[in-house]
Design a protein around this motif. Structure first.
Motif, mmCIF file in Angstrom:
data_model
loop_
_atom_site.group_PDB
_atom_site.id
_atom_site.type_symbol
_atom_site.label_atom_id
_atom_site.label_comp_id
_atom_site.label_asym_id
_atom_site.label_seq_id
_atom_site.Cartn_x
_atom_site.Cartn_y
_atom_site.Cartn_z
ATOM 1 N N GLU A 307 0.847 -1.190 0.000
ATOM 2 C CA GLU A 307 0.000 0.000 0.000
ATOM 3 C C GLU A 307 0.886 1.244 0.000
ATOM 4 O OE1 GLU A 307 -3.674 2.071 2.525
ATOM 5 O OE2 GLU A 307 -2.535 0.407 3.392
ATOM 6 N N LEU A 308 0.715 2.072 -1.029
ATOM 7 C CA LEU A 308 1.504 3.295 -1.189
ATOM 8 C C LEU A 308 0.605 4.505 -0.988
ATOM 9 C CD1 LEU A 308 3.501 2.374 -4.423
ATOM 10 C CD2 LEU A 308 4.306 2.239 -2.064
ATOM 11 N N CYS A 309 1.176 5.575 -0.447
ATOM 12 C CA CYS A 309 0.383 6.790 -0.270
ATOM 13 C C CYS A 309 1.213 8.018 -0.628
ATOM 14 C CB CYS A 309 -0.167 6.898 1.150
ATOM 15 S SG CYS A 309 1.072 7.201 2.428
ATOM 16 N N ASP A 310 0.517 9.087 -0.979
ATOM 17 C CA ASP A 310 1.140 10.398 -1.185
ATOM 18 C C ASP A 310 0.126 11.460 -0.749
ATOM 19 O OD1 ASP A 310 -0.715 10.713 -3.192
ATOM 20 O OD2 ASP A 310 0.702 10.809 -4.841
ATOM 21 N N ARG A 311 0.413 12.721 -1.043
ATOM 22 C CA ARG A 311 -0.502 13.792 -0.629
ATOM 23 C C ARG A 311 -1.108 14.449 -1.869
ATOM 24 N NH1 ARG A 311 3.321 18.800 1.344
ATOM 25 N NH2 ARG A 311 4.881 18.683 -0.298
ATOM 26 N N GLN A 337 9.424 3.713 3.979
ATOM 27 C CA GLN A 337 10.371 3.950 2.891
ATOM 28 C C GLN A 337 9.627 4.420 1.649
ATOM 29 O OE1 GLN A 337 12.624 -0.018 3.294
ATOM 30 N NE2 GLN A 337 14.273 1.434 2.883
ATOM 31 N N VAL A 338 10.355 5.118 0.785
ATOM 32 C CA VAL A 338 9.761 5.682 -0.426
ATOM 33 C C VAL A 338 10.114 4.798 -1.620
ATOM 34 C CG1 VAL A 338 9.649 7.694 -1.950
ATOM 35 C CG2 VAL A 338 9.919 8.009 0.516
ATOM 36 N N LEU A 339 9.124 4.552 -2.478
ATOM 37 C CA LEU A 339 9.350 3.763 -3.691
ATOM 38 C C LEU A 339 9.147 4.639 -4.927
ATOM 39 C CD1 LEU A 339 7.488 0.368 -3.059
ATOM 40 C CD2 LEU A 339 9.844 0.989 -2.499
ATOM 41 N N LEU A 340 10.034 4.459 -5.911
ATOM 42 C CA LEU A 340 9.814 4.976 -7.250
ATOM 43 C C LEU A 340 9.385 3.790 -8.103
ATOM 44 C CD1 LEU A 340 9.993 6.943 -9.656
ATOM 45 C CD2 LEU A 340 12.439 6.424 -9.781
ATOM 46 N N VAL A 341 8.153 3.798 -8.574
ATOM 47 C CA VAL A 341 7.609 2.693 -9.360
ATOM 48 C C VAL A 341 7.461 3.164 -10.802
ATOM 49 C CG1 VAL A 341 5.716 1.044 -9.603
ATOM 50 C CG2 VAL A 341 6.348 1.894 -7.330
ATOM 51 N N SER A 342 8.124 2.485 -11.711
ATOM 52 C CA SER A 342 8.073 2.849 -13.128
ATOM 53 C C SER A 342 7.333 1.768 -13.906
ATOM 54 C CB SER A 342 9.487 3.003 -13.704
ATOM 55 O OG SER A 342 10.216 3.986 -12.998
ATOM 56 N N ASP A 343 6.435 2.187 -14.772
ATOM 57 C CA ASP A 343 5.693 1.287 -15.664
ATOM 58 C C ASP A 343 4.839 0.277 -14.913
ATOM 59 O OD1 ASP A 343 6.276 2.342 -18.098
ATOM 60 O OD2 ASP A 343 7.964 1.033 -18.520
ATOM 61 N N ALA A 344 4.089 0.737 -13.923
ATOM 62 C CA ALA A 344 3.061 -0.111 -13.305
ATOM 63 C C ALA A 344 1.776 0.051 -14.113
ATOM 64 C CB ALA A 344 2.838 0.276 -11.851
ATOM 65 N N ARG A 345 0.922 -0.964 -14.063
ATOM 66 C CA ARG A 345 -0.283 -0.945 -14.880
ATOM 67 C C ARG A 345 -1.515 -0.679 -14.021
ATOM 68 N NH1 ARG A 345 -0.855 -6.071 -18.428
ATOM 69 N NH2 ARG A 345 -1.130 -7.023 -16.384
ATOM 70 N N LYS A 346 -2.333 0.286 -14.460
ATOM 71 C CA LYS A 346 -3.544 0.636 -13.717
ATOM 72 C C LYS A 346 -4.641 -0.382 -13.990
ATOM 73 C CE LYS A 346 -7.637 3.048 -13.233
ATOM 74 N NZ LYS A 346 -8.913 3.011 -13.966
ATOM 75 N N GLU A 373 10.970 15.054 -0.501
ATOM 76 C CA GLU A 373 9.874 15.905 -0.036
ATOM 77 C C GLU A 373 8.719 15.068 0.502
ATOM 78 O OE1 GLU A 373 6.770 19.215 -1.944
ATOM 79 O OE2 GLU A 373 8.532 18.550 -3.071
ATOM 80 N N LEU A 374 8.410 13.968 -0.180
ATOM 81 C CA LEU A 374 7.313 13.107 0.248
ATOM 82 C C LEU A 374 7.630 12.426 1.578
ATOM 83 C CD1 LEU A 374 4.528 12.057 -0.594
ATOM 84 C CD2 LEU A 374 5.678 10.186 -1.781
ATOM 85 N N HIS A 375 8.884 12.010 1.757
ATOM 86 C CA HIS A 375 9.272 11.346 2.999
ATOM 87 C C HIS A 375 9.184 12.318 4.181
ATOM 88 C CE1 HIS A 375 12.201 9.501 5.906
ATOM 89 N NE2 HIS A 375 11.433 8.460 5.611
ATOM 90 N N GLU A 376 9.611 13.553 3.978
ATOM 91 C CA GLU A 376 9.511 14.562 5.037
ATOM 92 C C GLU A 376 8.042 14.833 5.388
ATOM 93 O OE1 GLU A 376 11.586 17.919 3.565
ATOM 94 O OE2 GLU A 376 13.586 16.983 3.703
ATOM 95 N N TRP A 377 7.189 14.904 4.376
ATOM 96 C CA TRP A 377 5.764 15.102 4.632
ATOM 97 C C TRP A 377 5.182 13.941 5.440
ATOM 98 C CZ3 TRP A 377 2.155 11.643 2.595
ATOM 99 C CH2 TRP A 377 0.816 11.957 2.882
ATOM 100 N N TYR A 378 5.580 12.734 5.087
ATOM 101 C CA TYR A 378 5.042 11.552 5.775
ATOM 102 C C TYR A 378 5.443 11.548 7.251
ATOM 103 C CZ TYR A 378 4.072 6.628 6.758
ATOM 104 O OH TYR A 378 3.600 5.462 7.292
ATOM 105 N N LEU A 379 6.682 11.945 7.532
ATOM 106 C CA LEU A 379 7.135 11.982 8.923
ATOM 107 C C LEU A 379 6.391 13.047 9.722
ATOM 108 C CD1 LEU A 379 11.000 11.594 8.441
ATOM 109 C CD2 LEU A 379 9.356 9.835 9.135
ATOM 110 N N ARG A 380 6.031 14.155 9.069
ATOM 111 C CA ARG A 380 5.328 15.239 9.761
ATOM 112 C C ARG A 380 3.849 14.948 9.931
ATOM 113 N NH1 ARG A 380 7.757 18.490 5.872
ATOM 114 N NH2 ARG A 380 5.674 18.881 5.026
#
Length: 598
Positions: A307-311, A337-346, A373-380
């Motif tokens: 499960e991945l999340c962002d803002r 931890q932060v993941l960079l996912v390339s070419d995932a299929r919706k 930036e995303l990791h700092e946001w997640y910690l806050r």
């Protein structure tokens, strides 16, 4: 036999391939056609041979005989030119046919004649052409690499300097006539990216040499038109490694690859199924590895859900990424931890989700500004909940129900249409409407029972405990906030007030009531001592909720009222943001159906 071979060889022009590169060439040249393939450039790409050397060149359409060229035929080239230092046949005709290859030609080597048709002249002593080879530094001054965007089939002596941005696992095929193995890489520089595939022997040579995020000089591969069924790069061509392919390591600063176009998790819901997306997300949770049996093949498959999340909307938005096979077994990242996912299929499975496949690449804690930036946001943020795209209220079955729906109703006709359902006290209608406003004259949520199977309202008693008096009759230390919204919706015909509960409230507000209440606590009205939405919450509703358009499923129920008599109560049972391309497809089908009826 030797005498016969000499006679056949005599029918081909000696040093004919080399003669094609001479600018003032006026004599006719006899060469043999070995291979032919169609070209997008108004002609045929033909592999020609003089019995000693071979080269691929373009034979223009006007000069081709009716029916085209045939393998092993002999052609007389009466006119040719050079385009980007590569020969192009302008005029020719077939002189004779043959049933077999003449001689044993090898790829054209201009150094055999003491000159080079290309600007590149390099020492291949440090090139990787076998398995156990020691890598040596490359002298960049010896090479003139060209940008990937400039690669084409007219220049067989190309050299590129590229980063391996994606490397697949080794895969196998087995057919009645052949079997083998292969892998592919995506090569990128600051101009473009291109796919390169390695088969059988080249797999053993290069698989352990080529590494992701490292740079290499590559040359001597076969360029051909890209097969877009399996190639998702934007390049018109792709490379296949051959026995002559050369690979050399390059400095880590030699290549700056193109910036990856990232899609926010919230925007994935607007993508079409099977679209491939790149995203950066923080790991919210990681499941264990589950095994299941394929219905098609009967094979055992391994599966893991991350499960991945962002803002996406300034509030955490999450989506499930399903990993399969080796990717599921070898996954070693953990929560936070932060993941960079390339070419995932919706996919629309279980709402909106992502799935990995053979070309999907995952980088853990990538060195990207977006990741930091995303990791700092997640910690806050310290958010315990978020809007989940992969859940029941985004279910694909419900989405299909709205796509293959009954006709859209106008709001002005709601009551009359609901009355027409005489056989039931409750009717379901579909509308396409815009949120006008959410009432702020009272709280947007209520204190609900935290029990899993009960969502009834609880009351705070004098003992400081919450009592569920109308449901499970339990006593709890805390309550669960759940939405109870009064929303005004509108279309071109009018407006209507409807009620929305937790599942729809999460869609409209982008998060659960529990999260929204922790972010925007209610203010207390001193005159009535009641809780009301704060100014910050009202601003959020105006900015993020109002004026958004949705497809809605409405449940209409008629109730007796002492003042108004029979009154219709309307509840939003499902709401989905309007996806323009999907909605356009539905409207086109409805229009086609109407035209057929007329």
């Amino acid at each position: 036999k030797k005498k016969k071979l000499k006679l056949i060889m005599a029918s081909l022009t000696k040093d004919g391939i080399h003669a094609l590169f001479q600018k003032n060439q006026t004599k006719s040249i006899h060469l043999q056609v070995i291979e032919i393939q169609a070209s997008e450039q108004k002609g045929e790409l033909v592999l020609l041979s003089d019995g000693v050397f071979s080269i691929q060149c373009l034979v223009l359409q006007p000069t081709l005989p009716s029916g085209g060229l045939k393998p092993y035929c002999i052609i007389n080239i009466i006119d040719s030119t050079l385009l980007q230092d590569q020969p192009v046949v302008v005029g020719c005709h077939v002189t004779s046919s043959s049933s077999s290859l003449i001689g044993n030609p090898s790829p054209y080597d201009p150094s055999h004649y003491g000159s080079s048709s290309s600007g590149n002249s390099f020492n291949t002593s440090s090139a990787i052409t076998g398995g156990d080879v020691h890598l040596e530094p490359v002298d960049l001054s010896q090479l003139t690499p060209e940008p990937i965007s400039a690669l084409n089939t007219f220049n067989p002596d190309w050299v590129i300097c590229a980063m391996v941005t994606l490397k697949s696992s080794i895969r196998t095929w087995k057919k009645p006539t052949s079997e083998g193995k292969f892998f592919s890489v995506t090569l990128s520089d600051n101009s473009a990216e291109i796919k390169m595939t390695f088969f059988t022997e080249q797999v053993d040579k290069f698989y352990n040499v080529l590494e992701e995020r490292k740079n290499f000089f590559i040359s001597k591969g076969k360029l051909q038109t890209a097969n877009k069924r399996f190639n998702k790069t934007n390049h018109a061509f792709e490379i296949t490694a051959t026995s002559a392919t050369l690979v050399q390591p390059a400095a880590s600063t030699a290549v700056i690859p193109q910036k990856i176009a990232l899609t926010s998790i919230g925007a994935i819901a607007d993508c079409v199924d099977n679209d491939r997306v790149n995203l950066v997300g923080v790991i919210k949770s990681v499941s264990g590895v589950d095994e299941l049996t394929s219905k098609k093949t009967g094979d055992t498959l391994q599966k893991r859900v991350v499960e991945l999340c962002d803002r996406s909307r300034d509030i955490a938005t999450s989506i499930d990424l399903t990993l399969w096979g080796e990717s599921a077994l070898s996954f070693a990242a953990s929560e936070g931890q932060v993941l960079l996912v390339s070419d995932a299929r919706k996919s629309s499975f279980n709402g909106v989700s992502l799935s990995s496949y053979s070309d999907t690449r995952i980088s853990i804690d990538p060195d990207l500004p977006e990741a930091r930036e995303l990791h700092e946001w997640y910690l806050r943020s310290d958010l315990k909940s978020e809007v989940k795209l992969s859940q029941a209220n985004f279910s694909s079955s419900s989405s299909k129900a709205l796509s293959n729906r009954d006709p859209i109703s106008a709001l002005v006709d709601l009551e009359s249409q609901a009355l027409s359902f005489s056989s039931s006290d409750k009717s379901r209608l579909y509308v396409r409407a815009t949120i006008q406003r959410v009432t702020t004259s009272r709280s947007l949520w209520y204190d609900a029972c935290p029990s899993k199977d009960c969502s009834r309202k609880v009351s705070l008693q004098d003992d400081g405990k919450y009592h569920c008096l109308n449901g499970c009759y339990g006593t709890f230390d805390t309550s669960q906030k759940r939405f109870l919204l009064n929303v005004e919706i509108a279309d071109a015909t009018g407006s209507y007030w409807v009620t929305a509960f937790e599942n729809v409230g999460e869609v409209l507000c982008g998060c659960s009531a529990q999260v929204l209440s922790s972010r925007f606590p209610n203010s207390v009205d001193p005159s009535s001592n009641s809780e009301l939405p704060s100014e910050a919450l009202q601003s959020f509703l105006q900015r993020e909720v109002a004026f958004s358009e949705y497809l809605m499923s409405l449940t209409c129920r008629f109730e007796d009222d002492e003042v108004q008599g029979k009154r219709m109560r309307t509840i939003v049972s499902a709401a989905y943001p309007v996806v323009e391309n999907r909605e356009s497809t539905v409207l086109v089908k409805e229009l086609e159906h109407s035209l057929q009826l007329s």
